[in-house]
Design a protein around this motif. Structure first.
Motif, short mmCIF file in Angstrom:
data_model
loop_
_atom_site.label_atom_id
_atom_site.label_comp_id
_atom_site.label_asym_id
_atom_site.label_seq_id
_atom_site.Cartn_x
_atom_site.Cartn_y
_atom_site.Cartn_z
N TYR B 71 0.83 -1.20 0.00
CA TYR B 71 0.00 0.00 0.00
C TYR B 71 0.86 1.25 0.00
O TYR B 71 1.84 1.34 0.74
N MET B 72 0.48 2.20 -0.85
CA MET B 72 1.26 3.43 -1.00
C MET B 72 0.49 4.61 -0.42
O MET B 72 -0.70 4.50 -0.15
N PRO B 73 1.17 5.74 -0.24
CA PRO B 73 0.54 6.89 0.41
C PRO B 73 -0.84 7.22 -0.17
O PRO B 73 -1.01 7.27 -1.39
N GLY B 74 -1.79 7.43 0.71
CA GLY B 74 -3.15 7.75 0.30
C GLY B 74 -4.07 6.56 0.31
O GLY B 74 -5.29 6.70 0.34
N GLN B 75 -3.49 5.36 0.31
CA GLN B 75 -4.31 4.16 0.23
C GLN B 75 -4.83 3.70 1.58
O GLN B 75 -4.13 3.79 2.59
N LEU B 76 -6.04 3.19 1.54
CA LEU B 76 -6.65 2.54 2.68
C LEU B 76 -6.15 1.09 2.70
O LEU B 76 -6.16 0.42 1.67
N CYS B 77 -5.70 0.60 3.85
CA CYS B 77 -5.11 -0.74 3.88
C CYS B 77 -6.16 -1.84 3.93
O CYS B 77 -6.00 -2.89 3.33
N ASP B 78 -7.23 -1.66 4.68
CA ASP B 78 -8.28 -2.67 4.71
C ASP B 78 -9.52 -2.12 5.39
O ASP B 78 -9.48 -1.07 6.02
N LEU B 79 -10.60 -2.83 5.28
CA LEU B 79 -11.85 -2.45 5.93
C LEU B 79 -12.16 -3.39 7.09
O LEU B 79 -13.31 -3.49 7.53
N ASP B 80 -11.15 -4.08 7.58
CA ASP B 80 -11.37 -5.08 8.63
C ASP B 80 -12.18 -4.52 9.80
O ASP B 80 -12.99 -5.21 10.39
N LEU B 81 -11.95 -3.26 10.12
CA LEU B 81 -12.65 -2.64 11.23
C LEU B 81 -14.16 -2.80 11.07
O LEU B 81 -14.90 -2.94 12.05
N PHE B 82 -14.62 -2.76 9.82
CA PHE B 82 -16.05 -2.83 9.57
C PHE B 82 -16.51 -4.20 9.11
O PHE B 82 -17.63 -4.35 8.62
N THR B 83 -15.65 -5.19 9.19
CA THR B 83 -16.06 -6.45 8.60
C THR B 83 -15.84 -7.65 9.51
O THR B 83 -16.80 -8.32 9.89
N VAL B 84 -14.61 -7.92 9.90
CA VAL B 84 -14.36 -9.20 10.55
C VAL B 84 -14.14 -9.07 12.05
O VAL B 84 -13.82 -8.01 12.57
N GLU B 85 -14.33 -10.17 12.71
CA GLU B 85 -14.11 -10.26 14.16
C GLU B 85 -12.60 -10.23 14.45
O GLU B 85 -12.15 -9.56 15.36
N ARG B 86 -11.85 -10.99 13.64
CA ARG B 86 -10.41 -11.04 13.81
C ARG B 86 -9.73 -10.93 12.45
O ARG B 86 -10.15 -11.57 11.50
#
Lengths: 270, 270
Positions: B71-86
């Motif tokens: 991932y490069m500057p400006g990019q979102l790394c993941d949406l895990d916060l809104f999706t998975v338990e772990r």
DNA sequence: CGGCGGATTGAGCGGCTTCAAAAAGCGTGG
DNA sequence: CCACGCTTTTTGAAGCCGCTCAATCCGCCG
């Protein structure tokens, strides 16, 4: 714990009715290997597997082909219809398969009527991405025996769930040549690897069935851990996605932060 | 055409202000190789790269490691916060990096205030999945020379865009050992492969810079085609995602289909 | 029965790995 | 400024895993 049931459990009864009706109306039949979408095409419909398996694949100019994912009944194949100008991958039937092809207008109607469906789509897409990541480890780090064993474990668990209720059998529609395309190996070497698994832990790979007498042994060879399938999280998962879909009827900078924002430092910005 | 600009172009000026402020407030510094998220943890924040590169990776019980994405500057790394338990993967800095860590409450505030952001998140996630698919072909089908060449092409194009304006240089923060982890090769063999590329088309792989004098030659070796990056589609792409986020204030089965549904056969169901 | 897709088997080779050690950069502190 | 320790890159030699190119076998279906 078939995927179809997870999907359906998350819908309200009303949504289920619409969803099922929509699927039934748009069913299409495909023969073994037949393409449903070819790379570069403009996406026209949403694909949902009804029966049989579907493969997502890409190929290089010289013909080498990599299977990227396998979709089982109940699964949404992709959201390309709502995202990209041109598909960057192809979709084909693994064997004879029946697939619902939901048109753009039908899909939009469905979305407007069923507020839970976008969240389910989103969840489904994110789990698919997690499976892709696990496949990347196989391709990059595991040796042939581990790769094939891991694929078998995944296919078994995706159909039977874990813990496994029983007799060690499930559907299996891939030919050894297709296993090769999915694992980045040669058909010949897949054959030898399957024989090795047969010797080591009694795996039987028939025409349409897979038998795994001792799942634990197979899982040990593959170092298989089903976490990445995010089984059993679907309910909570969809709740977690909810904030992304909250209706924001508040025009930006329209006034002071509302009561529920009080806790957030972000209010300092408004 | 850096990723950051694509992202920002899609926001309204007001959203940009909130977004940038939110990023600035939550900046964290990481040293080379330091973990930001470890597999199995409960996601607490949203990660957005501010400077430097971030790697997503997974490792097997015995230590083998596969880099899944950069991932490069400006990019979102993941949406895990809104999706998975772990989390089913880890996140670490490639070299020293600065990363915004947006808390759940801040993220929710942001989402409530900025109606375009969920769509941008969704688009970002789907493009990331497309890149993953291309990496799968590399791992499964391409030989060492093609893999490394393809990785270099991608990293170059993601920074410089295509068609390329010029002098053939861009940032490059990976060590050869990290290239190996990303391509599923050995560090030793990556080294030999890089030398081969240097010989064949003058590629220079410095400490922090990559020079590609003749991009076309490198692209030919890799059979590189930038379609999968979905460059230039971001605007249209986000519009296309819109139906997924339309507010559905119509209760289900609440009456006859509305005017705009007239065209759809789905109305027969209500 | 013949035709065909799929599975099986064999022999030889080569791309990549493994192990080991040396050389080259690079930051740090004396 | 140089010496030191560390990481990173480079080089060499040997070996194995999986590939390539056949040929054969098997089951199924028309």
């Amino acid at each position: 714990m078939p995927f179809r049931e997870i999907l359906n459990r998350l819908m309200t009864p009303g949504e289920r009715v619409l969803w099922e009706a929509c699927l039934a109306r748009s069913a299409c039949e495909y023969r073994k290997g037949e393409d449903m979408v070819r790379e570069g095409e403009h996406p026209r419909v949403l694909h949902v597997v009804l029966s049989g398996w579907v493969q997502k694949y890409k190929q290089l100019p010289d013909g080498r082909r990599q299977i990227l994912a396998i979709y089982m009944p109940g699964q949404l194949c992709d959201l390309d219809l709502f995202t990209v100008e041109r598909s960057d991958h192809s979709l084909a039937a693994v064997r004879a398969a029946s697939v619902a092809e939901i048109s753009r207008s039908d899909a939009c109607s469905l979305l407007r009527r069923c507020p839970n469906i976008p969240q389910i789509f989103c969840w489904s897409e994110l789990v698919a991405a997690a499976v892709q990541r696990e496949w990347m480890i196989s391709l990059g780090q595991r040796n042939a025996l581990e790769r094939v064993a891991h694929l078998l474990c995944e296919i078994y668990v995706r159909q039977r769930g874990v813990p496994d209720p029983g007799d060690g059998e499930c559907d299996f529609f891939l030919t050894q040549w297709q296993i090769a395309e999915a694992t980045g190996l040669t058909q010949v070497h897949v054959n030898r690897t399957v024989q090795e698994l047969r010797r080591r832990c009694g795996v039987e790979l028939g025409q349409l069935r897979l038998r795994v007498p001792h799942f634990a042994e197979l899982a040990a060879i593959a170092a298989f851990s089903p976490n990445y399938l995010h089984f059993g999280e679907a309910g909570a998962g969809v709740d977690r996605v909810a904030p992304l879909f909250e209706t924001s009827d508040m025009p930006m900078f329209a006034g002071l932060p509302s009561e529920r924002d009080r806790a957030s430092p972000l209010q300092l910005l408004s």
